[in-house]
Design a protein around this motif. Sequence first.
Motif, short mmCIF file in Angstrom:
data_model
loop_
_atom_site.label_atom_id
_atom_site.label_comp_id
_atom_site.label_asym_id
_atom_site.label_seq_id
_atom_site.Cartn_x
_atom_site.Cartn_y
_atom_site.Cartn_z
N UNK A 1 33.07 -50.50 8.15
CA UNK A 1 33.57 -49.23 7.63
C UNK A 1 34.25 -48.43 8.73
N UNK A 2 33.68 -48.43 9.94
CA UNK A 2 34.31 -47.72 11.05
C UNK A 2 35.66 -48.33 11.40
N UNK B 1 37.58 -36.87 12.34
CA UNK B 1 36.89 -37.40 13.53
C UNK B 1 35.48 -37.81 13.12
N UNK B 2 35.13 -39.06 13.39
CA UNK B 2 33.79 -39.57 13.09
C UNK B 2 33.05 -39.82 14.40
N UNK C 1 42.33 -43.16 17.99
CA UNK C 1 41.58 -43.88 19.03
C UNK C 1 40.17 -44.18 18.55
N UNK C 2 39.65 -45.34 18.94
CA UNK C 2 38.24 -45.66 18.73
C UNK C 2 37.63 -45.77 20.13
N UNK C 3 36.86 -44.77 20.50
CA UNK C 3 36.39 -44.64 21.87
C UNK C 3 34.92 -45.02 21.96
N UNK D 1 28.74 -39.39 6.26
CA UNK D 1 29.67 -39.10 7.35
C UNK D 1 30.96 -39.90 7.23
N UNK D 2 30.88 -41.15 6.78
CA UNK D 2 32.05 -42.03 6.75
C UNK D 2 32.91 -41.84 5.51
#
Length: 421
Positions: free
Chosen positions: A210-211, A189-190, A75-77, A182-183
Amino acid sequence: MSNTVIEFNNVGKQYILGTIGTGTLSQDLNRWWANIRGKEDPFLKIGETNDRTQKGDSRFVWALRDINFKVEQGDVVGIVGKNGAGKSTLLKILSRVTSPTTGNIKIKGRIASLLEVGTGFHPEMTGRENIFMNGSIMGMTKAEIKSKFDEIVDFAGVAKYVDTPVKRYSSGMMVRLGFAIAAHLEPEILVVDEVLAVGDAEFQKKAIGKMQDVSKGQGRTVLFVSHNMAAVRSLCTRGIMLKNGMVDYIGTIPDTLDHYLKNDEGNQEEKIINNIKWKKDCLTIDIIKINGTEEASSTITSQQKFLDVHIAGQVTEDLIYDIMLIFRNKDGVPLATFADGHYYGNIQHMKKGDFSIDRHIQLPEILNKGILKVDLFFHHPMVEFQLKAPSCCTLDCEGFQTEFGKSCDQDVNGFIGLRKG
């Protein structure tokens, strides 16, 4: 097997305003004694909702309260809400920067967080050393970090400064390096807070790309907090809206953003004139009409070719001025602007006394159906503002499309420059 990677169960975070601890020894002892006996903390029964617009009677405030939701793998929340709604507090609890006062969070997987500029960096250490330190904290081996090192430095664009202590980095360079770490260190989980707004346009585009790769291509989970509604809409699949520290809405990203924007419009006064946020003391405004009405909501019909603006009042000193209107979509993205003086040098001179201003603005020959928000400004271009009325009215466009293939009057800054009719 469940695909749930994050689960919030009745999570709450309470703060005591202006103090560390409860503020008195007796209250701390009461809290300790209740804990020893296995009783509920007595101070969790009191406290006010986190409404920053109202002065409260209690020192106990719930920054978050009764937060319950689940996030599935991949999921991308997008987490949205006004300033002070609790978005950053929620991410800090998720990232274990602070602990919840009530409830618990179940997490499956490794988390990489980018919460604030410089978070997780040691200022005296170089960029290289911070990359290895952050990777180690995430549980990666030295060999794993080395395999990603060049990719991180290239993405961040800090190759020249990688052996310089990060205390000498600009805020933009810190954000670039922090996001790259971070990426690229392969978290399940990011978590990304509003910090991307610090970066330049090129970096924001790279970061969002990138996300998207992390979520869609690699099946990882992303939680993204931003006030950039266009970025949230393009990147996220699900949305959560927070209001006064509580979950107000959960749904698809289009439904969540529509709910948020409608909720945000609740602050708009019924009359355009009442939506003036600031003006010079020398100005008195008696009337503002846009699209033939003083009301803050009106319709551009399918046959309409012009938009009329009328402003009248008094001024106690001579002014050099221009009228500027910016038209935005419901996500706040600028679509067109009218600024006759700024674009064409048609700057006006206003003598002190009564004034009446009329503008007859030619609408573009292709206008899509939908909502336009209007920002109104008086300004002396490149010198000063004299009046600011952002989001002073909403125009509901019925839409019309003629003259297909005809080029728009679009200048280098990407806006459609509207002309006087």
